[in-house]
Design an enzyme around this catalytic site. Structure first.
Site, PDB file in Angstrom:
ATOM      1  CB  CYS A 113      -0.803  -0.141   1.095  1.00  0.00           C
ATOM      2  SG  CYS A 113      -2.032  -1.553   1.307  1.00  0.00           S
ATOM      3  CG  HIS A 253      -3.389   3.240   2.285  1.00  0.00           C
ATOM      4  ND1 HIS A 253      -3.803   2.826   0.807  1.00  0.00           N
ATOM      5  CD2 HIS A 253      -3.347   1.852   3.052  1.00  0.00           C
ATOM      6  CE1 HIS A 253      -4.089   1.644   1.197  1.00  0.00           C
ATOM      7  NE2 HIS A 253      -3.898   1.212   2.380  1.00  0.00           N
ATOM      8  CG  ASN A 283      -6.957  -1.112   1.497  1.00  0.00           C
ATOM      9  OD1 ASN A 283      -6.151  -0.775   0.521  1.00  0.00           O
ATOM     10  ND2 ASN A 283      -6.229  -1.739   2.734  1.00  0.00           N
TER      11      ASN A 283
HETATM   12  O1  UT7 Z   1      -4.046  -1.593   3.754  1.00  0.00           O
HETATM   13  C1  UT7 Z   1      -3.053  -1.547   4.514  1.00  0.00           C
HETATM   14  C2  UT7 Z   1      -3.042  -2.609   5.341  1.00  0.00           C
HETATM   15  N1  UT7 Z   1      -4.234  -2.974   6.098  1.00  0.00           N
HETATM   16  C3  UT7 Z   1      -4.782  -2.477   7.200  1.00  0.00           C
HETATM   17  O2  UT7 Z   1      -4.042  -1.495   7.840  1.00  0.00           O
HETATM   18  C4  UT7 Z   1      -6.185  -2.871   7.785  1.00  0.00           C
HETATM   19  C5  UT7 Z   1      -6.241  -2.669   9.373  1.00  0.00           C
HETATM   20  N2  UT7 Z   1      -7.196  -3.221   9.959  1.00  0.00           N
HETATM   21  C6  UT7 Z   1      -8.394  -2.951   9.768  1.00  0.00           C
HETATM   22  O3  UT7 Z   1      -8.723  -2.248   9.044  1.00  0.00           O
HETATM   23  C7  UT7 Z   1      -9.431  -3.579  10.706  1.00  0.00           C
HETATM   24  O4  UT7 Z   1      -8.953  -4.272  11.724  1.00  0.00           O
HETATM   25  C8  UT7 Z   1     -10.581  -4.587   9.946  1.00  0.00           C
HETATM   26  C9  UT7 Z   1     -11.480  -3.795   9.327  1.00  0.00           C
HETATM   27  C10 UT7 Z   1      -9.705  -5.482   9.064  1.00  0.00           C
HETATM   28  C11 UT7 Z   1     -11.067  -5.327  11.074  1.00  0.00           C
HETATM   29  O5  UT7 Z   1     -11.956  -4.719  12.222  1.00  0.00           O
HETATM   30  P1  UT7 Z   1     -11.684  -4.933  13.560  1.00  0.00           P
HETATM   31  O6  UT7 Z   1     -12.758  -3.818  14.237  1.00  0.00           O
HETATM   32  O7  UT7 Z   1     -10.272  -4.644  13.796  1.00  0.00           O
HETATM   33  O8  UT7 Z   1     -12.376  -6.244  13.831  1.00  0.00           O
HETATM   34  P2  UT7 Z   1     -11.867  -7.662  14.651  1.00  0.00           P
HETATM   35  O9  UT7 Z   1     -10.825  -8.155  13.641  1.00  0.00           O
HETATM   36  O10 UT7 Z   1     -11.199  -7.067  15.961  1.00  0.00           O
HETATM   37  O11 UT7 Z   1     -12.878  -8.426  14.810  1.00  0.00           O
HETATM   38  C12 UT7 Z   1     -13.983  -8.053  15.394  1.00  0.00           C
HETATM   39  C13 UT7 Z   1     -15.192  -9.142  15.516  1.00  0.00           C
HETATM   40  C14 UT7 Z   1     -14.696 -10.658  15.516  1.00  0.00           C
HETATM   41  O12 UT7 Z   1     -15.763 -11.166  16.097  1.00  0.00           O
HETATM   42  P3  UT7 Z   1     -15.535 -11.910  17.529  1.00  0.00           P
HETATM   43  O13 UT7 Z   1     -14.289 -12.532  17.567  1.00  0.00           O
HETATM   44  O14 UT7 Z   1     -15.675 -10.609  18.272  1.00  0.00           O
HETATM   45  O15 UT7 Z   1     -16.747 -12.676  17.682  1.00  0.00           O
HETATM   46  C15 UT7 Z   1     -14.504 -10.857  14.194  1.00  0.00           C
HETATM   47  O16 UT7 Z   1     -14.836 -12.312  13.658  1.00  0.00           O
HETATM   48  O17 UT7 Z   1     -15.594  -8.889  13.981  1.00  0.00           O
HETATM   49  C16 UT7 Z   1     -15.591 -10.048  13.239  1.00  0.00           C
HETATM   50  N3  UT7 Z   1     -15.532  -9.992  11.722  1.00  0.00           N
HETATM   51  C17 UT7 Z   1     -16.620  -9.459  11.195  1.00  0.00           C
HETATM   52  N4  UT7 Z   1     -17.934  -9.588  11.359  1.00  0.00           N
HETATM   53  C18 UT7 Z   1     -18.708  -9.289  10.113  1.00  0.00           C
HETATM   54  C19 UT7 Z   1     -14.655  -9.652  11.141  1.00  0.00           C
HETATM   55  N5  UT7 Z   1     -14.594  -9.459   9.938  1.00  0.00           N
HETATM   56  C20 UT7 Z   1     -16.099  -9.262   9.856  1.00  0.00           C
HETATM   57  C21 UT7 Z   1     -17.025  -8.879   8.626  1.00  0.00           C
HETATM   58  N6  UT7 Z   1     -18.268  -9.130   8.899  1.00  0.00           N
HETATM   59  N7  UT7 Z   1     -16.519  -8.814   7.509  1.00  0.00           N
END
Ligand code: UT7
Length: 326
Positions: A113, A253, A283
């Site tokens: 990225c 980004h 993204n």
């Molecule tokens: O491009 C450069 C590199 N990339 C980044 O910088 C990405 C940075 N990270 C992020 O943008 C975020 O961490 C994400 C959008 C990828 C994820 O969001 P989050 O708020 O950090 O979610 P999480 O990984 O902490 O997950 C929270 C919950 C989990 O469920 P439990 O364990 O709490 O029951 C996940 O399983 O959300 C769940 N989850 C989803 N639920 C519905 C993860 N993805 C999804 C989804 N839909 N698509």
């Protein structure tokens, strides 16, 4: 010593739109979760006959036309991509052929990225020391080809898109004022594609295991991204002797709207100065910043004399910032 600046920009997006509602049919997710946690409402997906190089050639032709530069005037083509047409040859070679830019040097650059900012910085060095006059830098990704559409942690985030910019000598005060690039390999497995390279060559087993798809530890990345983006943005402003108040435009980004908002607050940049298209585009990794840049140029949001800060973070992990006077 010449100062390097942008002479023209162009972008190319696939026509097909994938909405959050479309993804609800594929994985256990919801429009509400995706919108609230990422800011994304839709993203683009390339058609089977489109490739990284064909979309790159479209974006590049637009950038060259706006710059008033012929393909044969180019001295160098840098294609920043982590989703090349094929492992060999470089996508930059294929773009060069497609453009008919005979005689110039062309290579790919892999910094995920942050890649467009890495490419811009390389272009600036070549122009400043006189080795090149006109350099085409492309940020190009067809990440849909590396997505597992049964993995809700990645397939909702990434999209396809390409943008390009022609760099050349400009008169001060315009041009690139400062840049700053970093890499920290200890976080390499936070965002990676395990198979398809020398560590784990493609085989029936790697395909069965889905090891050729993107794997991401989003939560860990989020924290590193916010910290790094703030630091590098401050470093580059300090180098150029400007403050957040002096900025006319901040293009971060487009990884996650919550990351953008966190950086904006930490840096003290007012909301009106921050550009965001993540709701429409998702993204697109190294294409993210140049797509924003092209949208800002075409809409008149970016005007001559404006001070623009671009900051990016991505797999590697890599991060960087470039400050320019338009
Ligand atoms: O491009 C450069 C590199 N990339 C980044 O910088 C990405 C940075 N990270 C992020 O943008 C975020 O961490 C994400 C959008 C990828 C994820 O969001 P989050 O708020 O950090 O979610 P999480 O990984 O902490 O997950 C929270 C919950 C989990 O469920 P439990 O364990 O709490 O029951 C996940 O399983 O959300 C769940 N989850 C989803 N639920 C519905 C993860 N993805 C999804 C989804 N839909 N698509």
């Amino acid at each position: 010593m010449s100062v390097a600046g942008v002479l023209g920009t162009g972008s190319a997006l696939p026509e097909k739109v994938i909405s959050n509602a479309d993804l609800e049919k594929l994985v256990e997710t919801s429009d509400q979760w995706i919108t609230e946690r990422t800011g994304i409402r839709e993203r683009r997906q390339a058609a089977p006959n489109e490739t990284t190089s064909t979309l790159s050639a479209q974006a590049s032709r637009r950038a060259l036309e706006r710059a008033g530069i012929k393909p044969t005037d180019l001295d160098l083509i840098i294609c920043s991509t982590i989703s090349p047409d094929m492992p060999l040859p470089s996508t930059a070679s294929l773009i060069q052929r497609e453009l008919g830019a005979h005689g110039c040097c062309a290579f790919d650059l892999a910094a995920a990225c942050s890649g467009f900012l890495f490419g811009m910085t390389v272009a600036e060095q070549f122009i400043r020391n006189g080795a090149s006059k006109y350099v085409l830098v492309i940020g190009a990704e067809l990440l849909s080809r590396y997505l597992d559409y049964s993995d809700r942690t990645t397939c909702v985030i990434f999209g396809d898109g390409v943008a390009a910019a022609v760099f050349g000598p400009v008169d001060p005060p315009s041009g690139i004022l400062a840049h700053e690039l970093h890499t920290e390999g200890q976080y390499a497995e936070h965002l990676f594609i395990p198979a398809g390279g020398t560590a784990l060559p493609a085989s029936c087993q790697t395909v069965q295991q889905g090891a050729h798809f993107i794997k991401m530890r989003g939560n860990e990345l989020f924290k590193v991204a916010v910290r790094s983006l703030e630091d590098v943005s401050r470093q580059v402003m300090k180098k150029a002797g400007v403050t957040a108040e002096d900025l006319d435009l901040f293009i971060p980004h487009q990884a996650n709207q919550r990351i953008t908002e966190a950086i904006r607050e930490r840096l003290g940049v007012c909301s009106e100065k921050v550009y965001s298209n993540i709701c429409r585009i998702g993204n697109t990794s190294s294409a993210s910043i140049p797509i924003c840049l092209d949208e800002c140029v075409q809409s008149g949001r970016l005007k001559r004399g404006n001070l623009v800060l671009m900051s990016a973070f991505g797999a590697g992990v890599t991060w960087g910032a470039v400050l320019m006077r338009w």
